[in-house]
Design a protein around this motif. Sequence first.
Motif, PDB file in Angstrom:
ATOM      1  N   ARG A  85      -1.871-157.506  13.235  1.00 31.33           N
ATOM      2  CA  ARG A  85      -0.888-156.874  12.352  1.00 31.33           C
ATOM      3  C   ARG A  85      -0.409-157.863  11.297  1.00 31.33           C
ATOM      4  N   LYS A  86      -0.223-159.088  11.690  1.00 38.61           N
ATOM      5  CA  LYS A  86       0.218-160.122  10.740  1.00 38.61           C
ATOM      6  C   LYS A  86      -0.820-160.321   9.635  1.00 38.61           C
ATOM      7  N   LEU A  87      -2.082-160.426  10.016  1.00 35.98           N
ATOM      8  CA  LEU A  87      -3.141-160.607   9.026  1.00 35.98           C
ATOM      9  C   LEU A  87      -3.189-159.451   8.041  1.00 35.98           C
ATOM     10  N   LYS A  88      -3.097-158.243   8.562  1.00 37.83           N
ATOM     11  CA  LYS A  88      -3.202-157.085   7.686  1.00 37.83           C
ATOM     12  C   LYS A  88      -1.994-156.967   6.776  1.00 37.83           C
ATOM     13  N   ARG A  89      -0.795-157.254   7.312  1.00 42.53           N
ATOM     14  CA  ARG A  89       0.406-157.155   6.498  1.00 42.53           C
ATOM     15  C   ARG A  89       0.431-158.232   5.417  1.00 42.53           C
ATOM     16  N   GLU A  90       0.057-159.453   5.778  1.00 39.85           N
ATOM     17  CA  GLU A  90       0.254-160.572   4.873  1.00 39.85           C
ATOM     18  C   GLU A  90      -0.941-160.844   3.962  1.00 39.85           C
ATOM     19  N   LEU A  91      -2.154-160.630   4.470  1.00 38.72           N
ATOM     20  CA  LEU A  91      -3.344-160.941   3.672  1.00 38.72           C
ATOM     21  C   LEU A  91      -4.258-159.740   3.469  1.00 38.72           C
ATOM     22  N   GLY A 404      13.414-158.856  15.386  1.00 42.01           N
ATOM     23  CA  GLY A 404      12.460-158.750  14.286  1.00 42.01           C
ATOM     24  C   GLY A 404      11.445-157.682  14.588  1.00 42.01           C
ATOM     25  N   TYR A 405      10.494-157.547  13.707  1.00 39.08           N
ATOM     26  CA  TYR A 405       9.426-156.578  13.898  1.00 39.08           C
ATOM     27  C   TYR A 405       8.107-157.202  13.468  1.00 39.08           C
ATOM     28  N   SER A 406       7.049-156.612  13.921  1.00 40.17           N
ATOM     29  CA  SER A 406       5.728-157.164  13.640  1.00 40.17           C
ATOM     30  C   SER A 406       5.443-157.133  12.142  1.00 40.17           C
ATOM     31  N   GLY A 407       4.999-158.262  11.628  1.00 39.69           N
ATOM     32  CA  GLY A 407       4.673-158.339  10.215  1.00 39.69           C
ATOM     33  C   GLY A 407       5.861-158.599   9.313  1.00 39.69           C
ATOM     34  N   GLU A 408       7.018-158.906   9.898  1.00 41.45           N
ATOM     35  CA  GLU A 408       8.222-159.124   9.095  1.00 41.45           C
ATOM     36  C   GLU A 408       8.089-160.399   8.261  1.00 41.45           C
ATOM     37  N   PRO A 409       8.479-160.357   6.984  1.00 37.37           N
ATOM     38  CA  PRO A 409       8.471-161.588   6.191  1.00 37.37           C
ATOM     39  C   PRO A 409       9.498-162.575   6.719  1.00 37.37           C
ATOM     40  N   HIS A 410       9.241-163.852   6.482  1.00 39.41           N
ATOM     41  CA  HIS A 410      10.150-164.909   6.937  1.00 39.41           C
ATOM     42  C   HIS A 410      10.760-165.586   5.723  1.00 39.41           C
ATOM     43  N   ASP A 411      12.080-165.609   5.691  1.00 34.19           N
ATOM     44  CA  ASP A 411      12.805-166.198   4.560  1.00 34.19           C
ATOM     45  C   ASP A 411      12.335-165.624   3.230  1.00 34.19           C
ATOM     46  N   VAL A 413       9.421-164.352   2.342  1.00 31.67           N
ATOM     47  CA  VAL A 413       8.020-164.506   1.943  1.00 31.67           C
ATOM     48  C   VAL A 413       7.131-164.278   3.162  1.00 31.67           C
ATOM     49  N   TYR A 414       5.826-164.137   2.892  1.00 36.43           N
ATOM     50  CA  TYR A 414       4.823-164.097   3.950  1.00 36.43           C
ATOM     51  C   TYR A 414       4.230-165.496   4.099  1.00 36.43           C
ATOM     52  N   ALA A 415       4.287-166.016   5.316  1.00 34.70           N
ATOM     53  CA  ALA A 415       3.820-167.382   5.538  1.00 34.70           C
ATOM     54  C   ALA A 415       2.349-167.544   5.190  1.00 34.70           C
ATOM     55  N   LEU A 416       1.506-166.593   5.586  1.00 35.50           N
ATOM     56  CA  LEU A 416       0.074-166.752   5.349  1.00 35.50           C
ATOM     57  C   LEU A 416      -0.252-166.800   3.861  1.00 35.50           C
ATOM     58  N   GLN A 417       0.538-166.127   3.044  1.00 36.16           N
ATOM     59  CA  GLN A 417       0.308-166.209   1.601  1.00 36.16           C
ATOM     60  C   GLN A 417       0.715-167.568   1.056  1.00 36.16           C
ATOM     61  N   ARG A 418       1.756-168.166   1.625  1.00 33.68           N
ATOM     62  CA  ARG A 418       2.165-169.499   1.178  1.00 33.68           C
ATOM     63  C   ARG A 418       1.162-170.553   1.635  1.00 33.68           C
ATOM     64  N   TYR A 419       0.410-170.259   2.681  1.00 32.86           N
ATOM     65  CA  TYR A 419      -0.584-171.194   3.192  1.00 32.86           C
ATOM     66  C   TYR A 419      -1.969-170.949   2.586  1.00 32.86           C
ATOM     67  N   SER A 420      -2.059-170.084   1.584  1.00 35.60           N
ATOM     68  CA  SER A 420      -3.352-169.714   0.991  1.00 35.60           C
ATOM     69  C   SER A 420      -3.229-169.651  -0.525  1.00 35.60           C
ATOM     70  N   ASN A 421      -4.381-169.569  -1.176  1.00 38.17           N
ATOM     71  CA  ASN A 421      -4.453-169.280  -2.606  1.00 38.17           C
ATOM     72  C   ASN A 421      -5.217-167.983  -2.810  1.00 38.17           C
ATOM     73  N   ARG A 422      -4.773-167.169  -3.739  1.00 38.73           N
ATOM     74  CA  ARG A 422      -5.490-165.948  -4.112  1.00 38.73           C
ATOM     75  C   ARG A 422      -6.393-166.277  -5.287  1.00 38.73           C
ATOM     76  N   VAL A 423      -7.699-166.093  -5.120  1.00 37.72           N
ATOM     77  CA  VAL A 423      -8.672-166.465  -6.152  1.00 37.72           C
ATOM     78  C   VAL A 423      -9.457-165.229  -6.579  1.00 37.72           C
ATOM     79  N   SER A 424     -10.046-165.299  -7.759  1.00 32.23           N
ATOM     80  CA  SER A 424     -10.806-164.156  -8.283  1.00 32.23           C
ATOM     81  C   SER A 424     -12.085-164.624  -8.949  1.00 32.23           C
ATOM     82  N   VAL A 425     -13.079-163.755  -8.926  1.00 32.91           N
ATOM     83  CA  VAL A 425     -14.355-163.975  -9.621  1.00 32.91           C
ATOM     84  C   VAL A 425     -14.694-162.682 -10.345  1.00 32.91           C
TER      85      VAL A 425
END
Length: 722
Positions: A85-91, A404-411, A413-425
């Motif tokens: 659920r976290k993966l789907k909500r955040e990424l 809390g609830y599953s997939g809830e943002p923290h502070d 933001v979504y942590a997984l997005q802060r730990y990643s970069n969104r790239v495009s081609v």
Amino acid sequence: MNRHFWQGEWVGDKDIADRLDTLDDRTQQVITGPRLSPLVVLAAAEKLVLENHRAALVAWGLDETEIDETLDALRHAVSRPELERKLKRELGNLDPARMVRFDFRTPTYEAWVPLGLLAHVTAGNAPAAGVLSAVEGLLSGNLNVIKVASDDSGFTADVLAELASHDQTGQIAARLIVLRFSSSNADWMARMLGAADAVAVWGGEEAINGVTELVRPGTRVIDWGPKLSFAYLTRDSWSDVDTLHALAADVCQLEQQACSSPQVIYLDTEDPAQVFAFAERFAGVLELTGQPTREPSQAEWAEITNTVVVAQLEEHLGLTKVHTGEHWRVLADVRSALRTSPLYRTVWVKPLARKQVTSVLRPMRRYLQTVGLAADRPDTAALARAFVSVGVQRITTPGSMLGGYSGEPHDGVYALQRYSNRVSVQLDDRFVTDASLDDLAESRQLPVPPVSVTLKSDFETLQDRSADVYFRSGGSSGAPKLSAYTWADWDEQMWVGAEALLATGLDPRHNRIMNLFFNGHMYASFVSFFSALERMNAVQFPMGGEWDQLDAIAQAIVDNRVDTLLTAPSFVQRLFAEHGEQLKAYGGIRKIFYAGEHFGAQAIARLRDEFGVETIRSAAYATVDAGPVGYQCQASDGKVHHLFTGLHTLEILDPETDRSSRDPSPAGWSSPRTPGVVSGWSATRSATSAGGSPATARAAAAHRGSSCWAAPVTCSGQPRRR
């Protein structure tokens, strides 16, 4: 000497001193190597036995209640459903690093990719934080260096080492380094942080500022810093007994150590008398609470005592009223300014009329986190909007502030997005049929799960009967049965079906498509392709396959300038047999994509030669119970299909005995069995797709250029979900 976990090895301080300067090289090795699928992390996390690490929490200094709460919370957070659920909500999905289209109409691809070296600086008052932050770093594919607090008794390293031990590929171990040393070791801190591409900091402002001074320019500092939370009660709720008891539970849980613990209780009033009266009532409620789970340190007692004494002195000015018990303190204060509490069941009670919310709280917006709001329905809606406008990140009700609830943002933001970069081609029409760039560059499979071969007749027992949507199989290989899906499974498989249609030549930019599969009676074909076309944003005419409506269907094709048909071979052959002259005169049907039956070469040749159909190809090799199994590309023909390696793992069994290479001497097999067996969770036991026997798929490796190869196999494997 401290014990450290370095990419699968337990090492001492001397080894760490020598290895810290190699972090850049190790990061390059990890990020240029194979991608870590989040599914590998999920599978390893399922095998964690957290109870084995209870002793480490005892050594940390936690009491039994805190240990139980910590293990329960961690067990829930790393469970497979929660991580999915976290993966789907955040990424967005379970394979976020895969370079895929976000719009099937354009060859533009996006992906979430790791930052590289992600350092985690943890705090000593949150035993689970290091593990959870590292798991988030793994889900986003980073190399993680976790600097644990000196209070950590080895819990973080032990849990993460066990997690790595459950991954036979070694990819998790390669992405984990756990270091235990004091932050006062400036040399080690500088060498660790100087190599980082991002740093996640758990702690106060002093810790955050210290990290910021040591990182390289451009390094992303992700601060999970201190936050303030409070309760807000309107007039119709502050006398409600249940509300007061729920709020007391929030104050006592974790002794206010969580950022979401209430430090202040605001009342929607400007009347000091109401503030003092409420404080007295709430003190009576706190008096009924149980013993504390944690005692303050000497320094913390000093802060509590100082705060109480100052508040007692201000009573003479009419500004405060202090209520104290053996384990609690209620400090009424007529001034509205938000202020911190010394914690340990010490709470302020203050007035804050709603018209003053903005002026009082907005200056503190960078510190605001949770509001426990008790109000009637209209006030709740209005006040929630007011609070988020001044910087509050989370609103809930009293009694739920630390939940809390599953997939809830923290502070916020979504942590997984802060730990990643969104790239495009962004590419050109050479890639018009490619749903993913990665499919052109690699052919990867998840490890085959260590499960026994399952008989076709037993496959249905693997299904989750608490699912959301049910379909009826066609019964091509036996009596019809129900197949169950969760909506999450269904959504994922429909995206896969859309990718299959794109690969096989359907063009959502130009094609006008009529869906002629059969609907109703819990059949899956019509709604499956309807859903796949919906995700492609394609033009669709959902006509359905009705044997007694061939006249209307033929006329609708002509009237709506349909050029593409999705259908079963027997149905489309009869349609052309009975209305061939009309369809030949129209001459606009250019593509036919089929499923459910074999389409003979002679019938295909007739449609091409007599009616000008240019493309006739399998829409997908799929089953009702196992979902999409294979797809055809532009270079595929006949029964040749590529395997959906994102959904299934392929294992070739011995053709004479159906034995797995992982199980050379299976017990209880008295004789070779007939084809029709599957291993694990993926199967083709009742395949009703283009060609092939019910238990045998024809798979092709991911093609390069226009060459394909195929071999008959019996499929086995694991799905992305259970």
